[in-house]
Design a protein around this motif. Sequence first.
Motif, PDB file in Angstrom:
ATOM      1  N   LEU A  86      -1.959 -10.005 -14.774  1.00 24.18           N
ATOM      2  CA  LEU A  86      -3.173  -9.467 -13.463  1.00 24.18           C
ATOM      3  C   LEU A  86      -2.357  -7.856 -12.680  1.00 24.18           C
ATOM      4  N   GLN A  90      -5.877  -8.610  -8.316  1.00 28.66           N
ATOM      5  CA  GLN A  90      -5.932  -9.936  -8.848  1.00 28.66           C
ATOM      6  C   GLN A  90      -4.973 -10.422  -8.944  1.00 28.66           C
ATOM      7  N   ILE A  94      -4.860 -14.010  -5.914  1.00 27.78           N
ATOM      8  CA  ILE A  94      -4.223 -15.517  -5.860  1.00 27.78           C
ATOM      9  C   ILE A  94      -3.722 -15.736  -4.653  1.00 27.78           C
ATOM     10  N   ALA A  95      -2.434 -15.436  -4.848  1.00 25.26           N
ATOM     11  CA  ALA A  95      -1.062 -16.027  -3.914  1.00 25.26           C
ATOM     12  C   ALA A  95      -1.954 -15.879  -2.403  1.00 25.26           C
ATOM     13  N   ASP A  97      -5.315 -16.501  -1.792  1.00 30.09           N
ATOM     14  CA  ASP A  97      -6.314 -17.635  -1.157  1.00 30.09           C
ATOM     15  C   ASP A  97      -7.268 -16.951  -1.034  1.00 30.09           C
ATOM     16  N   PHE A  99     -10.143 -16.088  -1.778  1.00 26.39           N
ATOM     17  CA  PHE A  99     -12.280 -17.276  -2.101  1.00 26.39           C
ATOM     18  C   PHE A  99     -11.559 -17.897  -2.591  1.00 26.39           C
ATOM     19  N   GLN A 100     -13.001 -18.905  -2.327  1.00 23.87           N
ATOM     20  CA  GLN A 100     -13.224 -20.354  -2.577  1.00 23.87           C
ATOM     21  C   GLN A 100     -13.652 -20.526  -3.502  1.00 23.87           C
ATOM     22  N   GLY A 102     -15.487 -18.173  -5.541  1.00 23.89           N
ATOM     23  CA  GLY A 102     -15.227 -17.317  -6.387  1.00 23.89           C
ATOM     24  C   GLY A 102     -16.011 -16.384  -6.963  1.00 23.89           C
ATOM     25  N   THR A 105     -16.392 -13.341  -5.963  1.00 24.08           N
ATOM     26  CA  THR A 105     -14.772 -12.655  -6.686  1.00 24.08           C
ATOM     27  C   THR A 105     -14.392 -11.344  -7.504  1.00 24.08           C
ATOM     28  N   ILE A 145      -8.561 -12.050   2.031  1.00 21.52           N
ATOM     29  CA  ILE A 145      -8.866 -10.980   1.329  1.00 21.52           C
ATOM     30  C   ILE A 145      -8.611 -10.113   2.058  1.00 21.52           C
TER      31      ILE A 145
END
Lengths: 165, 745, 356
Positions: A86, A90, A94-95, A97, A99-100, A102, A105, A145
Amino acid sequence: MSMSVTLTVNRVPHTVQLDDPRVTLLDLLRERLDLTGTKKGCDRGQCGACTILLDGRRVNSCLALAISHDGAEIQTIEGLAEGGALHPVQAAFIAHDAFQCGFCTPGQIMSAIGLIDEGQAGEDPERVREGMSGNLCRCGAYRGITEAVIEATRSMAEDAQEKAA
Amino acid sequence: MSDVQRMRHGSSIGLPVTRRDGHDKVTGQARFAADNHPTGMLYAVLATSRIARGRVAFLDVAAARAHVGVVEVMVPGNRPALAIHPDDKSVPFSFKMDLLQDDRVRYAGQSIAVVIAETLEAATEGAALLAPRYAAEAVEVTLDAPGAFVPETVGVGAPAEQRHGDVEAGLDHAAHRIETTYETPLQFHNAMEPHGIVAAWDGDALSIDMPTQGLALTQMRIAAFFGIRMEDIHIRSPFIGGGFGSKLLAGPQVLGILAAKLVGRPVKLVLTRAQMYGPVTHRSATRQSLRLGAAADGQLTAIDHHVRTATSRHDDFLEPSGGISHSLYASPAIATTADAVRLDTGTPGFMRGPGEASGSIALESAMDEMAAACGIDPLEFRLRNYAEVEPITGKPFSSKALRDCYAQGATTFGWAGRPLAPRQMRDADGLLVGWGLGTAIFPAMMFQAEARAVLRRDGTGLVEAGIHDMGQGAWTAFAQIAADSLGLDIDQVEFRGGRSDLPNAGIAGGSGHTATAGGAIHAAGGQAIARLTELAVADPRSPLFGAGNVGVVARDGRLVRWDDESRGETYGDILARAGLDMVEGQGSAAADQATAEQYSLHAHGAVFAEVKVDPELGQVRVTRLVGAFAAGRIINPRMVRSQYYGGMIWGLSFALHEHAAMDVRTGRVMNADLAEYRVPVNADVPSVEAILVEEEDPHVNALGIKGVGEIGITGTAGAIANAVWHATGVRVRKFPIALEAFSGA
Amino acid sequence: MNRFEYIRPRSVAEAVAAAAIPGSAYLAAGTNLLDLMKIGVARPGRLIDLNHLPGLDAIETLPGGAVRIGAQVRNAELAHDPEFARRFPAVAEALLSGASAQLRNAATVGGNLMQRTRCAWFQDTASACNRREPGTGCDALGGENRMHAVLGWSEHCIATHPSDFCVPLVALDAVVEIEGAGGRRDIPLADFHLLPGTTPERESVLAPGELVIAVRLPAEAAGFAAHARYAKLRERTSYAFAVVSAAAGLRIANGRIVEARLALGGVAAKPWRAEAAEASLAGAAPDADAFRRAAEIAMAEAKPSGDNAFKIELARRIAIRALTQAAAGTPDRLPALPASSFASNAGAPNMGGLHV
């Protein structure tokens, strides 16, 4: 009337016969090149879901005619992870969180990469927030974000330093 | 022993596991409905009405058909037949729909034709070329429309009028009385993903890619429309790009199915952003009149909460804003009443916190006004009116850690020392600073769900349930519950969901999905383990032989004796010896009527807001939000925090930003986009914090879970409105708070 | 979007020749034009693509110190040009307060001048709009028109020009370079956009087929660099059009204003230069009284066009804000939130993440 457009998308050259000058870069990617990672949220430059890098700069692909960008270099969300690893942005998304659902994203991530490359925000959260304000997230993942962009900015700067050393 | 205590060692429940769909979502590999493209697919585009009431008099079908690439134009005259009328409501949770049944127009944005073409560009232009002419009639679109009526029910079957005690007596004897009216605006969900569908027929079988928060409900309605069997409809909905209630039921996407039938080819239909302001439901405007009475010491003596709301002229959904007053603050007398008008709009529906969100901002504002009238700190005022039992029913709460929420939230926020009077604080730049508080509450609901769990001879598990992930983290949380239920590591469990050919997992709505489908998964896994246990304890060759009375526990892929964990064996060994490839369990979960009758079931929270206001220009920014929430067992704190953040940002949006501006002369939404229908951007949210307050609930359901998806919007909107008052001294009662409120200040 | 003929000229002369055919429109970035085509407001038969033309994308300092900005220079490129931002900080601040980073990367200088109003009734083809369709009427009158004009409007049209960029430009005496079939001409930006009067469909002085090829700022405009700000009131913290905005530039010597510049945005169909207000400031001390007086003068002629009387007072206040900030001095670096009430980092909260 058929026109030919050559685009380099994620380092792969594509020559597309366009039977219609109305096709936007967004619809070209999504409907003709099967690169559906780039999303359509408003189709009017009001949400940022369609953000791509066009000749290295983040833009709304919904407001760009494909025919007008003959010869352009495009990077989309599909072109980021190299060899399965990744991109730092990216991984940070993920680390943290970031996004929900997506849906926004891919646009957020492409916008973040553009922002980091512009070099105006650095690790200043307020400048990151302002610089990411062209990407709406209705789920409200803004905190993650902002954190993810700052972490990726930092880790990419460290990587660059290591490479230079 | 309650199930709550049965969470297993080695379980990931309660751990902040990252999203299992994260990789797909950050690489663009997550295929949303509109990302599909079956061979031979055509594009369908809706033409929608620009009038709100009347008839379509003419459509220039010839012009549309003549456009290069247009294949067909679907209008009432050639629309394939349906087995039931679009207004038929025999399927549960149905609302009347507009599927080209005739030339009538009931609201602006209603579908009036579908253009099908080889390309999206051609279909889009074809729809524009229809250039409809209308026979328009006068419209009513405001809460002041004539013909107000008193409904019997609001929301989903809740009594429109509820009373407890004598409100008038309570008001008469009050030392302090306030009587205020609050207005909340017309709002639209605006999920980032517009409603879309890819539909393909194969004879009488139908294959659909479509985001839905209710796979089975949608499947049932579509089956009824087309007169086919539910099992012949296959819906894939692995990712939902935000729903917020707008994707619970079959929407205008049914027109895509009709279009596919008409042309005999797969069809993709995706709504434009502007079309998201018509047929996909909304939150209606409300006007809420509150009368509160309080004794000299700040004890409430009465709450009277009257709600004026609106529904469409043709169908019923009434935003149940008064419900919030039933359960939150102790008062010897409570009355909630409602009336409504019928408007030339689409039918309202379930929008995140339906009733709770709009009711909360009114009640929390009124509580703040009363606290000020009593000269009491708003937090102290709420503590003085803390409800030890549910005020309107007298039922005990199944659990309620709201005091902890107030305390932890206040500490983290730094509430102590807040000046009582408004307009007392400024920052270094001279901006006005204000602090406000709101209490959050949301009912813990359960619906119905089923699940299936399998233990395989290779030691892995499979769990199936038609669950829905709209961003709340279903793929992750249910996998955690599934792994726990089977006593396996999460990576040893294959989890299937997001499809209609799996056990019916109910709906992702009412903040009840994790509790309900999670309960079913938990039960299914439990049954699979129980069957495996039966095999082992009855088998003399097993180290567990005869352990049935002692108890056997499942852990890390092994069954072991409760009293001696060294005695046990792997699932694979048990199945191999029994000559079985697998053992299966079924599970279900549903609301328990006895529990609901005995207890009031609610999650609670306290939200603290700091705003800064430009003293000359009136621009407001929410500089800090701290919410502390108690919602029973937390399956995944990372995802739960994100739900709270999202809900709180919706609250922020409710208080300061979003509203649909309708031209009352035409009934058209004049800001049907994302530039002028303003939802918050990143820069609007400098700081948001969510505290997960510990709460154990042995009653609410098998897993002790309360929902977290909607509670964040409650409390927050009021907290912000109250902070704006505290900053400026201006009490704004019309939402969203607009600049005009301060231009005379 | 209608089908159109796509034309890619190789020179400005070719472009201008191609545009002589009725129904032609120039395509720059397309951030406004394509949007209007999608909603049916614009339906050009021919698009003449400016994106491959040579010579329109330079930022040049001319002998004598004026700066010439090619029409195809992107908004972000101009705002981040260090020399430009140093000399014309209010222009950079205005640019960076507009739209989003993505749009600023695409949108051009010429396109910014040419952008159409955001009036909802203009954008809604089912509504009457004299600007879009002459003679049909104005449905914005009598609608929820709180965002509409308070200066220079007529009963035929109450729309506003949405640009941030144009506001400091007009304050600084920018000149627009225009190329047409009849050759090249210059016109002051102050005269470029037209007030609606009885012909709101005529939005600028451009004749059919004429093309904006550059914008020039005179050398004197850099004389305000030490005291130049843009202030913008909006209804969310970023990514929103101005409710009202103001650009102010001051030359201050010995505690007195030698020369002042003031323009307002969001109040009229054009960026609104407030010359009488400027004159009132000449020779005055840069203090609250002088700024309040100037703001009164700037808005003396204002009248509401509907539910927007509040905008008159807000326009006064934003003018005072911009003047006050300009007097305080241009900051070394643009604030994190350009032109915002919340621009200062003083007391800015830490990001929530520190608590996790």
